[in-house]
Design an enzyme around this catalytic site. Structure first.
Site, PDB file in Angstrom:
ATOM      1  N   ARG A   1      -8.375   1.704  10.084  1.00  0.00           N
ATOM      2  CA  ARG A   1      -8.014   0.296  10.253  1.00  0.00           C
ATOM      3  C   ARG A   1      -9.065  -0.457  11.056  1.00  0.00           C
ATOM      4  O   ARG A   1      -8.920  -1.648  11.287  1.00  0.00           O
ATOM      5  CB  ARG A   1      -6.689   0.218  10.997  1.00  0.00           C
ATOM      6  CG  ARG A   1      -5.579  -0.465  10.209  1.00  0.00           C
ATOM      7  CD  ARG A   1      -4.362  -0.382  11.057  1.00  0.00           C
ATOM      8  NE  ARG A   1      -3.219  -1.103  10.656  1.00  0.00           N
ATOM      9  CZ  ARG A   1      -2.171  -0.557  10.053  1.00  0.00           C
ATOM     10  NH1 ARG A   1      -2.188   0.682   9.653  1.00  0.00           N
ATOM     11  NH2 ARG A   1      -1.103  -1.285   9.844  1.00  0.00           N
TER      12      ARG A   1
ATOM     13  N   LYS B   1       0.817  -1.232   0.000  1.00  0.00           N
ATOM     14  CA  LYS B   1       0.000   0.000   0.000  1.00  0.00           C
ATOM     15  C   LYS B   1       0.839   1.265   0.000  1.00  0.00           C
ATOM     16  O   LYS B   1       0.579   2.194  -0.734  1.00  0.00           O
ATOM     17  CB  LYS B   1      -0.854   0.106   1.283  1.00  0.00           C
ATOM     18  CG  LYS B   1      -1.893  -0.903   1.494  1.00  0.00           C
ATOM     19  CD  LYS B   1      -2.729  -0.558   2.727  1.00  0.00           C
ATOM     20  CE  LYS B   1      -1.995  -0.549   4.053  1.00  0.00           C
ATOM     21  NZ  LYS B   1      -1.500  -1.833   4.512  1.00  0.00           N
TER      22      LYS B   1
ATOM     23  N   ARG C   1      11.592  -6.526   3.793  1.00  0.00           N
ATOM     24  CA  ARG C   1      11.596  -5.057   3.780  1.00  0.00           C
ATOM     25  C   ARG C   1      12.661  -4.485   4.732  1.00  0.00           C
ATOM     26  O   ARG C   1      12.877  -4.985   5.822  1.00  0.00           O
ATOM     27  CB  ARG C   1      10.226  -4.551   4.219  1.00  0.00           C
ATOM     28  CG  ARG C   1      10.039  -3.068   3.948  1.00  0.00           C
ATOM     29  CD  ARG C   1       8.777  -2.560   4.561  1.00  0.00           C
ATOM     30  NE  ARG C   1       7.607  -2.886   3.793  1.00  0.00           N
ATOM     31  CZ  ARG C   1       6.359  -2.675   4.240  1.00  0.00           C
ATOM     32  NH1 ARG C   1       6.148  -2.174   5.433  1.00  0.00           N
ATOM     33  NH2 ARG C   1       5.334  -2.975   3.489  1.00  0.00           N
TER      34      ARG C   1
ATOM     35  N   ARG D   1       0.318  -9.225  13.450  1.00  0.00           N
ATOM     36  CA  ARG D   1      -0.260  -8.132  12.646  1.00  0.00           C
ATOM     37  C   ARG D   1      -1.234  -8.665  11.604  1.00  0.00           C
ATOM     38  O   ARG D   1      -2.262  -8.060  11.345  1.00  0.00           O
ATOM     39  CB  ARG D   1       0.856  -7.332  11.965  1.00  0.00           C
ATOM     40  CG  ARG D   1       1.607  -6.443  12.950  1.00  0.00           C
ATOM     41  CD  ARG D   1       2.813  -5.825  12.308  1.00  0.00           C
ATOM     42  NE  ARG D   1       2.478  -4.914  11.234  1.00  0.00           N
ATOM     43  CZ  ARG D   1       3.309  -4.581  10.246  1.00  0.00           C
ATOM     44  NH1 ARG D   1       4.509  -5.107  10.191  1.00  0.00           N
ATOM     45  NH2 ARG D   1       2.933  -3.720   9.332  1.00  0.00           N
TER      46      ARG D   1
ATOM     47  N   ARG E   1      12.337  -3.066  10.589  1.00  0.00           N
ATOM     48  CA  ARG E   1      11.476  -2.453  11.604  1.00  0.00           C
ATOM     49  C   ARG E   1      11.135  -3.467  12.680  1.00  0.00           C
ATOM     50  O   ARG E   1      10.934  -4.633  12.386  1.00  0.00           O
ATOM     51  CB  ARG E   1      10.175  -1.990  10.936  1.00  0.00           C
ATOM     52  CG  ARG E   1      10.153  -0.506  10.623  1.00  0.00           C
ATOM     53  CD  ARG E   1       9.041  -0.126   9.707  1.00  0.00           C
ATOM     54  NE  ARG E   1       7.745  -0.677  10.070  1.00  0.00           N
ATOM     55  CZ  ARG E   1       6.639  -0.517   9.334  1.00  0.00           C
ATOM     56  NH1 ARG E   1       6.693   0.180   8.215  1.00  0.00           N
ATOM     57  NH2 ARG E   1       5.493  -1.026   9.701  1.00  0.00           N
TER      58      ARG E   1
HETATM   59  P1  AMP Z   1       1.847   0.514   9.335  1.00  0.00           P
HETATM   60  O1  AMP Z   1       3.113   1.210   9.022  1.00  0.00           O
HETATM   61  O2  AMP Z   1       0.665   1.115   8.654  1.00  0.00           O
HETATM   62  O3  AMP Z   1       1.926  -0.977   9.115  1.00  0.00           O
HETATM   63  O4  AMP Z   1       1.583   0.720  10.889  1.00  0.00           O
HETATM   64  C1  AMP Z   1       2.490   0.231  11.863  1.00  0.00           C
HETATM   65  C2  AMP Z   1       1.771   0.044  13.185  1.00  0.00           C
HETATM   66  O5  AMP Z   1       1.226   1.297  13.641  1.00  0.00           O
HETATM   67  C3  AMP Z   1       0.572  -0.892  13.124  1.00  0.00           C
HETATM   68  O6  AMP Z   1       0.943  -2.249  13.226  1.00  0.00           O
HETATM   69  C4  AMP Z   1      -0.228  -0.408  14.323  1.00  0.00           C
HETATM   70  O7  AMP Z   1       0.347  -0.871  15.525  1.00  0.00           O
HETATM   71  C5  AMP Z   1      -0.027   1.101  14.276  1.00  0.00           C
HETATM   72  N1  AMP Z   1      -1.080   1.741  13.463  1.00  0.00           N
HETATM   73  C6  AMP Z   1      -0.936   2.333  12.246  1.00  0.00           C
HETATM   74  N2  AMP Z   1      -2.106   2.805  11.791  1.00  0.00           N
HETATM   75  C7  AMP Z   1      -3.018   2.506  12.736  1.00  0.00           C
HETATM   76  C8  AMP Z   1      -4.418   2.705  12.834  1.00  0.00           C
HETATM   77  N3  AMP Z   1      -5.115   3.308  11.857  1.00  0.00           N
HETATM   78  N4  AMP Z   1      -5.047   2.276  13.960  1.00  0.00           N
HETATM   79  C9  AMP Z   1      -4.362   1.683  14.954  1.00  0.00           C
HETATM   80  N5  AMP Z   1      -3.049   1.436  14.915  1.00  0.00           N
HETATM   81  C10 AMP Z   1      -2.368   1.832  13.815  1.00  0.00           C
END
Ligand code: AMP
Length: 214
Positions: free
Chosen positions: A88, A13, A122, A166, A155
């Protein structure tokens, strides 16, 4: 143009969002990047989010919605944006609908093996957050960012044991958004299993066509 990029962690994404914004002159807003920035700057928000993120859990809706509402109220969002990683959960989508009218939600899909391969390979720059992939998009020098020469790291939430969590959280809490946007007539679906390193132009053509036909 207000677009939501939906899809499982690791589906790509963020990469697609960045290319969409380059073409249409809009901006991308990634909730994950905003959290990581807060963690790096050791803000109160960052302190609350860090443990949850490292364990692969979601940050509570209330905190996330407040952060995104503030971000989306800024001047630079006027021309439009792609939201990457937000909403989310259904409550987040309902809250978003109160302050933004979105044009479409694109659900990016890929096979599970491809998602796992994308996630585990990644690497992210510690300094500028640029992302690379050991196989699909390797940096010129191993372990070093092409853009700023920062150190490339895996990460903490991309370690294998956290990835499983996740993906489980995604199925339980985020996948229901697909039906939510379908019912509103805003859903578009795109399956992309091809490797971005080799087929970037063809992939992005597919993405841009979906947007232009909206
Ligand atoms: P991402 O980079 O989008 O995969 O986000 C990394 C982490 O941030 C996720 O695994 C969640 O722990 C947190 N996170 C990101 N966006 C959200 C969201 N919209 N709601 C809740 N937690 C989020």
């Amino acid at each position: 143009m207000k677009i939501i990029a939906l899809g499982s962690p690791g589906v790509g994404k963020g990469t697609y969002a960045k290319l969409i914004v380059e073409k249409y002159g809009i901006i991308t807003i990634s909730s994950g990047d905003l959290f990581r920035e807060n963690i790096k700057n050791e803000t109160e928000l960052g302190k609350k989010a860090k443990e949850l993120i490292d364990a692969g859990h979601l940050v509570p809706d209330e905190i996330t919605i407040e952060m995104m509402k503030e971000r989306l109220s800024r001047e630079d969002t006027q021309k439009g944006f792609v939201l990457d990683g937000f909403p989310r959960t259904i409550p987040q989508a309902e809250a978003l609908a109160e302050f933004v009218e979105v044009d479409m939600a694109i659900n990016f899909k890929a096979d599970k093996e491809i998602i796992m391969q994308r996630l585990t390979g990644r690497r992210t720059c510690k300094k500028c957050a640029a992302t690379f992939h050991m196989v699909n998009l390797p940096p010129q020098v191993e372990g070093v960012c092409d853009k700023c020469e920062g150190e490339l790291i895996q990460r903490s939430d991309e370690l294998p044991e956290v990835i499983e969590e996740r993906l489980k959280v995604y199925e339980e809490q985020t996948a229901p958004l697909i039906d939510y946007y379908k019912e509103k007539g805003l859903l578009r679906e795109l399956t992309i299993n091809e490797d971005m390193g080799k087929y970037k132009d063809q992939i992005m053509e597919k993405v841009f066509t979906a947007i232009d036909n909206n």
